[in-house]
Design a protein around this motif. Structure first.
Motif, PDB file in Angstrom:
ATOM      1  N   ALA A 144      12.591 -35.891  17.265  1.00 23.95           N
ATOM      2  CA  ALA A 144      11.296 -36.232  17.865  1.00 23.95           C
ATOM      3  C   ALA A 144      11.493 -36.665  19.316  1.00 23.95           C
TER       4      ALA A 144
ATOM      5  N   ILE B 236      18.194 -38.079  12.024  1.00 20.61           N
ATOM      6  CA  ILE B 236      17.952 -36.711  12.483  1.00 20.61           C
ATOM      7  C   ILE B 236      16.506 -36.550  12.923  1.00 20.61           C
ATOM      8  N   ALA B 237      15.580 -37.063  12.082  1.00 19.97           N
ATOM      9  CA  ALA B 237      14.149 -36.914  12.369  1.00 19.97           C
ATOM     10  C   ALA B 237      13.786 -37.597  13.684  1.00 19.97           C
ATOM     11  N   LEU B 238      14.291 -38.818  13.883  1.00 22.12           N
ATOM     12  CA  LEU B 238      13.934 -39.573  15.086  1.00 22.12           C
ATOM     13  C   LEU B 238      14.549 -38.944  16.335  1.00 22.12           C
TER      14      LEU B 238
ATOM     15  N   ALA C 104      18.937 -38.757   7.258  1.00 17.14           N
ATOM     16  CA  ALA C 104      17.764 -37.909   7.484  1.00 17.14           C
ATOM     17  C   ALA C 104      16.837 -38.547   8.515  1.00 17.14           C
ATOM     18  N   ARG C 105      16.689 -39.863   8.450  1.00 17.92           N
ATOM     19  CA  ARG C 105      15.802 -40.562   9.386  1.00 17.92           C
ATOM     20  C   ARG C 105      16.333 -40.436  10.815  1.00 17.92           C
TER      21      ARG C 105
END
Lengths: 120, 229
Positions: free
Chosen positions: A108, A103-105, A100-101
């Protein structure tokens, strides 16, 4: 006196099982767990064929009835199951978090680039 | 909304974990950015439109696709600011408006003056903050446990306001997704053998923050998460 012996023994077993499952993961721990399950199954078959085997075994350990011995065994098994399940879920959660991290980074970063450079 | 102090804030990045706080996040980001222009908000899979509000207020938003917990959000924030070459300091800051930028400025000045790598905020160094008795007891117990199990001596282990220098941010790896991350952070910093100190901060216990604050029960959960890992 025999009751104290079996109590001490059970407490030690509970502690050792908990500690082992706490500390070790990997091939050896998995193998031990599988052997444990196998022994459990084998013993279940034996106790079906010879129903009073638990009672005789209980007497050896100084426990009154066979059912009590089964109960103690179940407590140990359940405890270890709880701990391993908890740890397995934590492992899973760690991987899931990394995914998940990532994907998030990545998202962004793409958005930052679309909006033109590091300063938006 | 300028502060009287003239402090160089160019290398400072604020890391704000966000979860369902659309009501206040816009204000918090706007106010924070008047002093610290660089803000990253890590939206932890909120159901509301807080991420959009934060973006409009000028923050960089990193969005978890699912809810992972505050510890995970902080780690994501750290990993984001690590990717920014201009980052010299990272500040962990709460989304609900209970932290003051003035306190961060004081922490930054202290760190620069005393060549510190980490400055922890503490509610208990002065008498500006007045937590309830129950909360005080929980916090005291938490800091007692943390001091006992880590190589640190702190007065307030569960304070969300912290200042970390780049070299420390690069080595932090929070694995406790939920509440135990505060203790984990202290533990990792304690094990790093870095120069750290505490700085007094004023936590504003607003009705809003109180309504979603940690309960006594939560301390039990924190303890279990710390022991079973």
């Amino acid at each position: 006196m025999k009751l104290v012996v079996v109590q001490v023994l059970l407490i030690v077993v509970v502690a050792v099982v908990a500690a082992r499952l706490f500390r070790s993961r990997g091939a050896r721990a998995q193998a031990i767990r599988r052997l444990g399950v196998l022994a459990f199954a084998a013993f279940a078959v034996v106790s079906i064929i010879f129903p009073d085997v638990w009672t005789r075994l209980a007497h050896v350990f100084g426990v009154g009835r066979g059912t009590d011995l089964v109960l103690y065994g179940l407590v140990v098994a359940f405890l270890s199951f709880t701990v391993t399940t908890y740890l397995r879920f934590r492992d899973l959660e760690t991987r899931y978090t990394r995914l998940a991290r990532r994907i998030a980074l990545d998202e962004a970063e793409v958005r930052g680039r679309l909006e033109g450079g590091p300063e938006h | 909304m300028n502060t009287s102090r003239q402090v160089d804030t160019s290398g400072v990045w604020l890391v704000i974990p966000l979860y369902n706080e659309a009501a206040v996040i816009g204000d918090v980001v706007t106010r924070a950015r008047s002093v610290f222009p660089q803000v990253v908000v890590v939206d932890d899979g909120s159901a509301d439109d807080g991420a959009e509000v934060a973006r409009e207020a000028g923050a960089v938003v990193v969005r978890h696709p699912v809810n992972l917990g505050q510890g995970a959000a902080l780690q994501t924030g750290f990993e984001y600011v690590r990717s920014r070459p201009d980052m010299e300091w990272a500040v962990t800051f709460d989304a609900d408006g209970q932290h003051q930028t003035d306190d961060v400025l004081a922490m930054l000045e202290k760190a620069r003056a005393e060549d510190l790598q980490v400055v922890f905020g503490s509610r208990f160094l002065d008498d500006r903050t007045t937590p309830s008795l129950a909360k005080r007891l929980v916090l005291r117990a938490a800091v007692g446990y943390t001091n006992l199990t880590t190589h640190t001596r702190l007065t307030d282990a569960h304070n969300g306001l912290r200042l970390l220098r780049r070299d420390v941010v690069e080595r932090i790896d929070i694995t406790q997704n939920r509440m135990a991350h505060a203790s984990e952070l202290v533990e990792q910093i304690g094990a790093m053998d870095v120069r750290y100190a505490e700085s007094p901060v004023h936590i504003l216990y607003t009705d809003y923050s109180r309504s979603k604050g940690q309960s006594l029960w939560n301390s039990v959960n924190i303890l279990v998460e710390l022991i079973l890992r």
